[in-house]
Design an enzyme around this catalytic site. Structure first.
Site, PDB file in Angstrom:
ATOM      1  N   CYS A   2       0.802  -0.992   0.044  1.00  0.00           N
ATOM      2  CA  CYS A   2       0.033  -0.138   0.034  1.00  0.00           C
ATOM      3  C   CYS A   2       0.987   1.093   0.057  1.00  0.00           C
ATOM      4  O   CYS A   2       2.384   1.362   0.535  1.00  0.00           O
ATOM      5  CB  CYS A   2      -0.808  -0.115   1.304  1.00  0.00           C
ATOM      6  SG  CYS A   2      -1.779  -1.410   1.477  1.00  0.00           S
ATOM      7  N   ARG A  27       1.617   1.380  -5.982  1.00  0.00           N
ATOM      8  CA  ARG A  27       1.795   0.586  -5.090  1.00  0.00           C
ATOM      9  C   ARG A  27       0.363  -0.028  -4.316  1.00  0.00           C
ATOM     10  O   ARG A  27       0.205  -1.096  -3.767  1.00  0.00           O
ATOM     11  CB  ARG A  27       2.051   1.298  -3.670  1.00  0.00           C
ATOM     12  CG  ARG A  27       3.475   1.999  -3.784  1.00  0.00           C
ATOM     13  CD  ARG A  27       4.077   2.781  -2.400  1.00  0.00           C
ATOM     14  NE  ARG A  27       4.326   1.634  -1.562  1.00  0.00           N
ATOM     15  CZ  ARG A  27       5.462   1.122  -1.295  1.00  0.00           C
ATOM     16  NH1 ARG A  27       6.476   1.715  -1.996  1.00  0.00           N
ATOM     17  NH2 ARG A  27       5.535   0.272  -0.255  1.00  0.00           N
ATOM     18  N   TRP A  76      -3.674  -1.712  -1.466  1.00  0.00           N
ATOM     19  CA  TRP A  76      -3.666  -3.143  -2.358  1.00  0.00           C
ATOM     20  C   TRP A  76      -4.264  -4.113  -1.168  1.00  0.00           C
ATOM     21  O   TRP A  76      -3.555  -4.352  -0.206  1.00  0.00           O
ATOM     22  CB  TRP A  76      -2.202  -3.618  -2.702  1.00  0.00           C
ATOM     23  CG  TRP A  76      -2.273  -4.984  -3.494  1.00  0.00           C
ATOM     24  CD1 TRP A  76      -2.364  -4.741  -4.554  1.00  0.00           C
ATOM     25  CD2 TRP A  76      -1.679  -6.069  -3.082  1.00  0.00           C
ATOM     26  NE1 TRP A  76      -2.412  -5.997  -4.976  1.00  0.00           N
ATOM     27  CE2 TRP A  76      -1.790  -6.720  -4.180  1.00  0.00           C
ATOM     28  CE3 TRP A  76      -1.230  -6.489  -1.723  1.00  0.00           C
ATOM     29  CZ2 TRP A  76      -1.697  -8.355  -3.771  1.00  0.00           C
ATOM     30  CZ3 TRP A  76      -1.110  -7.862  -1.607  1.00  0.00           C
ATOM     31  CH2 TRP A  76      -1.055  -8.920  -2.779  1.00  0.00           C
ATOM     32  N   ASN A 102       0.398  -0.401   5.833  1.00  0.00           N
ATOM     33  CA  ASN A 102       1.032  -1.325   4.900  1.00  0.00           C
ATOM     34  C   ASN A 102       1.607  -2.397   5.420  1.00  0.00           C
ATOM     35  O   ASN A 102       2.294  -2.442   6.365  1.00  0.00           O
ATOM     36  CB  ASN A 102       2.066  -0.628   4.190  1.00  0.00           C
ATOM     37  CG  ASN A 102       2.697  -1.033   2.942  1.00  0.00           C
ATOM     38  OD1 ASN A 102       2.010  -2.149   2.485  1.00  0.00           O
ATOM     39  ND2 ASN A 102       4.027  -0.761   2.788  1.00  0.00           N
ATOM     40  N   GLY A 103       1.224  -3.653   4.729  1.00  0.00           N
ATOM     41  CA  GLY A 103       1.890  -4.751   5.196  1.00  0.00           C
ATOM     42  C   GLY A 103       0.693  -5.724   5.864  1.00  0.00           C
ATOM     43  O   GLY A 103      -0.470  -5.679   5.668  1.00  0.00           O
ATOM     44  N   GLU A 487       9.124 -14.212 -19.681  1.00  0.00           N
ATOM     45  CA  GLU A 487       8.844 -12.700 -19.198  1.00  0.00           C
ATOM     46  C   GLU A 487       7.940 -12.247 -20.400  1.00  0.00           C
ATOM     47  O   GLU A 487       6.943 -11.542 -19.857  1.00  0.00           O
ATOM     48  CB  GLU A 487      10.311 -11.993 -19.588  1.00  0.00           C
ATOM     49  CG  GLU A 487      10.098 -10.494 -19.391  1.00  0.00           C
ATOM     50  CD  GLU A 487       9.791  -9.864 -17.993  1.00  0.00           C
ATOM     51  OE1 GLU A 487       9.583 -10.635 -17.084  1.00  0.00           O
ATOM     52  OE2 GLU A 487       9.248  -8.852 -17.784  1.00  0.00           O
ATOM     53  N   LYS A 491       4.365 -10.509 -19.013  1.00  0.00           N
ATOM     54  CA  LYS A 491       3.855  -9.152 -19.338  1.00  0.00           C
ATOM     55  C   LYS A 491       2.447  -9.488 -20.137  1.00  0.00           C
ATOM     56  O   LYS A 491       1.406  -8.538 -19.585  1.00  0.00           O
ATOM     57  CB  LYS A 491       4.752  -8.707 -20.717  1.00  0.00           C
ATOM     58  CG  LYS A 491       6.227  -8.134 -20.037  1.00  0.00           C
ATOM     59  CD  LYS A 491       6.155  -6.641 -19.474  1.00  0.00           C
ATOM     60  CE  LYS A 491       6.033  -6.983 -17.948  1.00  0.00           C
ATOM     61  NZ  LYS A 491       7.047  -7.426 -17.125  1.00  0.00           N
ATOM     62  N   GLU A 494       0.042 -10.075 -17.095  1.00  0.00           N
ATOM     63  CA  GLU A 494      -0.441  -9.070 -16.031  1.00  0.00           C
ATOM     64  C   GLU A 494      -1.204  -7.817 -16.746  1.00  0.00           C
ATOM     65  O   GLU A 494      -2.149  -7.365 -15.972  1.00  0.00           O
ATOM     66  CB  GLU A 494       1.004  -8.183 -16.047  1.00  0.00           C
ATOM     67  CG  GLU A 494       1.995  -8.773 -15.143  1.00  0.00           C
ATOM     68  CD  GLU A 494       3.347  -8.013 -14.786  1.00  0.00           C
ATOM     69  OE1 GLU A 494       3.427  -7.543 -13.977  1.00  0.00           O
ATOM     70  OE2 GLU A 494       3.898  -7.992 -15.973  1.00  0.00           O
TER      71      GLU A 494
END
Ligand code: F6R
Length: 615
Positions: A2, A27, A76, A102-103, A487, A491, A494
């Site tokens: 976050c 974030r 998040w 955050n966490g 990769e 991509k 995502e």
């Protein structure tokens, strides 16, 4: 994951917070919220509107302002859905303390039971809310806010950062952290807290990193930092990289950050290579802080990383083994730390991380240090926690990367790791100076080759248009084409939300081939090992796959290859070991083009966040 910002002593505190939240959106963006001290109480606004939560908060706070102290948050979601009720800041039962976090608080269930038993009322499903009720209890017992936070942190288990304000001490912001980043900053007459320097660029002149378990009491004209036992402590002063200015963190005329950042790749490579050679032609890696003697003693390398950084780490394995002849393992950081790896003082553990804060990688490096190994971090953020804790650092100089999907940092990581492989070879004597020098010269050709590849985006867009409604993709490659395939698939999933798998091409026949049917797209990197790849392409095409081949210029026979429907050409690279930095570019462009065609927000893909500070 976050984003957190706190401000005190600024008449435009709300504007500063909202602006900071815009810059911290990468974030997390499941919700956004703000709380300020207003009159003799607190005022709060929150919004949850998918990837547009900060915009929704802007609407919700329009016309407000004038407060001098406040905190803000972009979320998040971990515990509890992305709703307004779960949005931070959370307040205590009295409504006089507000807190952002955050966490993860790992023992939140047990703490919540005890607090509920003592009569506290909860209004969210978050783990966060226990913190504000614990603060309330401490304050009700007579503790000042800073002491109260220290007491709360002694009970809360996990990796987290937390920032709080109270209506009863209107010019104070308190902040603490454990294992996830938090910095404090000040300027004349104003104090700040943020999870990342980007939130405060242009606002403060002095920046400090809080260390684990320190608590900061930030006031307009003072900053007090204490250790867990309450003793005064010195926070670590940070010098902020001038390249990380406000302009660098803006879109600069591009539609989105991802596009801008893809086009910054030539520059990112150039900057990462800059000034790495001494006048006698040998490589020098000043910031490494590990001398040739330390590195000559190394007999095994382990690379730990996550996501795209892990794929860059895979490229490093090929380069280090080939040039420095050192056995090299590459491991997903979140798996490494729980498997009792065999490490000793001659092992070098390299963490690769754009942010330098990813908790899985940070903890893997800590595990390595506990085992007595030397640790090195390849990071894009100077002074990130990993860089501060590791024995040495090698910085990618890509500038701030805002788009959640990594592009320029990934390519810069590949280049930095190739330089490191060459330096190891030089110091170990496995490559002579002329060979190192020649390879380093060839690395300098990459910016132009990447520029040329970016110039071929129309070719990629045409292929994306032709692929139309395909929903299943396989990316296949061999040798160094394998990490590139991984990769490319990452991509695509995502940002387009399409199903995409990366596979070593030879592995297809051991299972995944069963999934290939008409309509499946197979993106095949023909180089290296073109003959073997040609067979794998034919096997996929025979099952009805639509094949997109990625081929270097000068392979005219590719168009006639059985089963190849589309070809993406990349410029030939003088040294095959450097090819991943070029080959990955059309795959980024393909993911981008497909995602844009689907109308997705490429900078803020659903469910993701840029800096992942939870396990
Ligand atoms: C993918 C991506 C992620 C990161 C991963 C590690 O585009 O960005 O997979 O590579 O979360 O992050 P860092 O490099 O910050 O440790």
């Amino acid at each position: 994951m976050c984003g957190i910002i706190g401000v005190t002593g600024d008449d435009g505190a709300l504007e500063v917070i909202i602006d900071g939240l815009h810059r911290l959106e990468y974030r997390g963006y499941d919700s956004a919220g703000v709380a300020t001290v207003r009159g003799d109480g607190l005022w709060r606004a929150r919004a949850a509107d998918g990837t547009h939560s900060v915009e929704a908060l802007v609407t919700a706070t329009a016309g407000c302002g004038g407060d001098r102290t406040g905190i803000g948050h972009t979320r998040w979601a971990t515990h509890g859905g992305p709703t307004v009720e779960n949005a931070h800041p959370h307040v205590d039962c009295t409504g006089r303390i507000a807190l952002v976090h955050n966490g993860i608080i790992e023992n939140h269930a047990e703490l919540a039971d005890a607090l509920a038993g003592a009569g506290h009322r909860f209004s969210s499903q978050t783990d966060t809310e226990v913190l504000v009720h614990l603060l309330e209890t401490e304050v009700a017992g007579g503790a000042a806010l800073g002491d109260a936070l220290r007491a709360v942190m002694s009970r809360a288990v996990g990796a987290y950062s937390v920032v709080a304000i109270s209506a009863d001490d209107p010019e104070l912001v308190v902040a603490g952290r454990r294992s996830v980043p938090l910095l404090v900053a000040n300027d004349d007459g104003a104090g700040f807290v943020a999870s990342d320097v980007s939130a405060l660029l242009g606002r403060a002149t002095r920046y400090f990193a809080l260390e684990d378990d320190q608590v900061a009491e930030v006031r307009p004209a003072s900053l007090r930092v204490t250790d867990p036992d309450g003793a005064e402590a010195e926070p670590t002063a940070l010098s902020v990289d001038p390249a990380w200015d406000v302009v660098a963190a803006q879109k600069g005329g591009y539609d989105d950050f991802m596009s801008k950042e893809m086009h910054e790749q030539p520059r990112a490579i150039e900057d990462t290579l800059f000034d790495r050679r001494d006048h006698d032609g040998s490589l020098v890696l000043d910031e490494l802080h590990l001398g040739p003697d330390d590195l000559r003693a190394v007999d095994k390398v382990v690379v730990v990383a996550c996501g795209s950084s892990y794929h860059a780490g895979m490229v490093a394995k090929y380069a280090i083994e080939r040039w420095a002849r050192l056995p090299t393992e590459v491991e997903i950081a979140s798996e490494f730390r729980y498997r009792e790896p065999v490490l000793h003082e001659r092992t070098l553990v390299i963490g690769v991380s754009q942010s330098g804060e990813t908790l899985d990688t940070l903890e893997a490096l800590r595990e390595a240090r506990r085992a007595g190994t030397r640790t090195l971090v390849v990071s894009n953020v100077v002074h990130a926690t990993m860089a501060r804790e590791a024995d040495g650092a090698l910085y990618t100089r890509a500038g701030p990367e805002i788009g959640v999907a990594s592009t320029k940092c990934h390519v810069a990581q590949i280049v930095a790791l190739e330089v490191l492989a060459l330096a190891l070879a030089q110091w170990r004597g496995t490559l002579g100076r002329p060979a190192v020098s020649l390879l380093f010269d060839q690395l300098h050709e990459l910016p132009e080759l990447v520029e040329e590849t970016l110039g071929r985006s129309k070719e990629v867009e045409a292929v994306a248009a032709a692929l139309g409604g395909a929903r299943d993709y396989f990316f296949i490659g061999r040798h160094l084409g394998y990490p590139v395939a991984l990769e490319g698939a990452l991509k695509l999933k995502e940002i387009s939300y399409l199903r995409a798998e990366g596979y070593p091409a030879g592995e297809l026949k051991h299972g995944p081939l069963a999934l290939i049917e008409p309509g499946t797209v197979v993106v095949a990197l023909l180089d290296p090992l073109r003959e073997k790849m040609t067979s794998n392409v034919a096997e996929a095409a025979a099952r009805g796959a639509t094949v997109v081949a990625l081929a270097s210029d000068g392979t005219p026979e590719v168009a006639g290859l059985a089963g190849v429907e589309h070809v993406l050409h990349v410029p030939a690279v003088p040294e095959p070991m450097f090819a991943p930095a070029v080959q990955v570019v059309p795959l980024q462009l393909l993911a981008y083009a497909l995602a844009r065609r689907l109308g997705n927000d490429v900078d803020r893909p659903r469910n993701l966040a840029k800096t992942v500070t939870v396990e």
